[in-house]
Write an enzyme that holds these catalytic residues in place. Structure first.
Site, PDB file in Angstrom:
ATOM      1  CG  HIS A 184       6.431  -1.029  -0.959  1.00  0.00           C
ATOM      2  ND1 HIS A 184       6.992   0.096  -1.020  1.00  0.00           N
ATOM      3  CD2 HIS A 184       5.179  -0.707  -0.238  1.00  0.00           C
ATOM      4  CE1 HIS A 184       6.506   1.044  -0.701  1.00  0.00           C
ATOM      5  NE2 HIS A 184       5.198   0.663  -0.286  1.00  0.00           N
ATOM      6  CG  ASP A 192      -0.452  -0.281  -5.896  1.00  0.00           C
ATOM      7  OD1 ASP A 192       0.264   0.506  -5.570  1.00  0.00           O
ATOM      8  OD2 ASP A 192      -0.979  -1.422  -5.046  1.00  0.00           O
TER       9      ASP A 192
END
Length: 462
Positions: free
Chosen positions: A72, A222
């Protein structure tokens, strides 16, 4: 045998693992810290990456490398490729108002259908709207938008092109996992004008080479990299306790949840990764330990010395606001304290139970969406606390399987690098596991739900 490198550029640090491409054997590692804060100049990530690579012995004998990174984060570049302003990270909540505006303008169901997720303060699209409203000059200078792992791969590559992968693109708020295409109209609605975005590569497509000839993988967000690192398959749900807490599973079809609880992300293999994220996870434990004047190991022992349910003490751990449920202005609250139950063991256990209850809510959301739960994998730094491993089954309602501690994001990136190098997913030996089981204690979640709803009602009332 050739070697491959995997990178985990996380919120707090950069870690590098170097493994044998055929067997997965760990050869060497390195790491370097990232600066604190929710706003970081990308140059700090680059400095940490180069330091971590040096600490891992360099790349002279490495054939391929992939970067896993925090999702993000908004990296704005001008028309020369220079960084416009420090990146806003996923846990920077100043864009909460922008998220609310975007949802109000289009409707939650529209967003879920368009991009698989309803915008939250964490998402890139909301940060771009914040930028356009609060720093219009920076917004006007922004010619391209990248994410942390995109930018690091670009810096590593000899190419001028920005590249990304499905998993990270799916967390922007302007790329659709269902269609595999960007929504430039939604990017324009946020930023106010068009901007260059990275090309979305397939899971084993090369992003080019470094100037020294190391093959680069497309990278991954991730959580998708962690799923690859633990070799999560159908029926597996991963509960990861790190800076954030995440509950996610692999799925064959895209998920679109108009409630906004589940983010309908893509994974790093070509499938999908429905995910629930909480802002408050491992730091609930470290903060409570500091409050009690002990270290985390002592906190763990104290928690295990208390009875399930903490004798009625309940912690609603919204210490950083909260993403799920979306209450960025909420604060933490302790409920049920009395003269007799206000003890260190009860407070310690309430911290563990409260953190786990937020993740259990996420697990329920996945179940309600029809995600099968055959095995729950517990990973992340927070899972290293014995109290977390032993208390988790009482809260989650399932036995938990705990792999040996490892750098699963970096390991997933290394697997991807081996996939790009060899053309097939590696069949590496997965780590040994330990299973923890205990009777479910429904009263823990019942009391937590009552206290949580009180906090949410107070936030809603202003």
């Amino acid at each position: 045998m050739p070697l491959v490198a995997g990178v985990d550029s996380s919120t707090q640090s950069c870690k590098v693992v170097i493994r044998d491409a055929e067997t997965g054997e760990l050869v060497r590692t390195g790491q370097a810290p990232h600066p604190d804060g929710t706003e970081v100049h990308p140059d700090a990530w680059w400095s940490a990456l180069t330091s971590a690579i040096d600490a891992a012995g360099g790349l002279a004998d490495v054939a391929a490398l992939s970067v896993g990174g925090q999702q993000h984060g908004m990296v704005c570049l001008d028309d020369t490729g220079a960084v416009v302003r420090p990146a806003l990270l996923w846990n920077d909540l100043r864009s909460a108002g922008a998220a609310a505006d975007l949802v109000a303008e289009y409707g939650a169901a529209f967003w879920a259908d368009a991009v698989g997720s309803v915008p939250l303060a964490s998402f890139t699209v909301t940060k771009l709207r914040w930028l356009a409203r609060h720093e219009p000059e920076s917004a006007a200078r922004t010619a391209a938008v990248a994410l942390p792992h995109d930018w690091l791969t670009w810096r590593l590559a000899a190419s001028a092109d920005l590249n990304t992968d499905r998993s990270d693109a799916s967390g922007t708020g302007y790329w659709s996992p269902a269609t595999g295409a960007y929504r430039p109209d939604l990017l324009r609605a946020a930023l106010g004008h068009d901007a260059t975005v990275p090309k979305v590569l397939s899971p084993n497509e090369s992003a080019g080479e470094t100037r020294s000839g190391v093959l680069l993988g497309p990278g991954a967000g991730d959580n998708a990299a962690a799923a690859l690192g633990v070799a999560a398959g159908s029926g597996d749900v991963v509960v990861s306790i790190g800076t954030s807490g995440t509950v996610f599973a692999t799925a064959k079809a895209p998920v679109a949840d108009p409630t906004g609880i589940i983010a309908g992300f893509a994974d790093a293999t070509g499938a999908f990764l429905p995910l629930v994220c909480t802002l408050n996870a491992a730091r609930v434990l470290t903060t409570t330990a500091r409050l009690l004047g002990v270290d985390v190991d002592t906190l763990s022992r104290l928690a295990l010395s208390a009875a399930p349910g903490s004798d009625g003490v309940v912690l609603v751990p919204y210490l950083e606001g909260e993403r799920t449920p979306s209450r960025p202005t909420a604060t933490g609250a302790m409920h049920g304290l009395t003269l007799t139950n206000a003890t260190q063991p009860n407070l310690a256990r309430a911290a563990v139970e409260g953190m786990l209850c937020g993740l259990a809510d996420g697990l329920d959301a996945l179940k309600n969406e029809g995600v099968p739960v055959e095995r729950v994998l517990l990973i992340g730094g927070g899972a290293r606390a014995e109290a977390v491993r032993r208390i988790a089954p009482t809260v989650l309602g399932h036995p938990v399987v705990v792999p040996d501690p490892g750098e699963y994001v970096a390991d997933g990136a290394a697997r991807q690098a081996a996939w790009v190098l060899t053309g097939s997913q590696p069949e590496w030996h997965t780590s040994d596991t330990e299973t923890f089981d205990a009777p479910t204690v429904p009263a823990i979640r019942d009391r937590y739900a009552e206290a949580r709803d009180q906090v949410l009602d107070q936030v809603a009332a202003g």
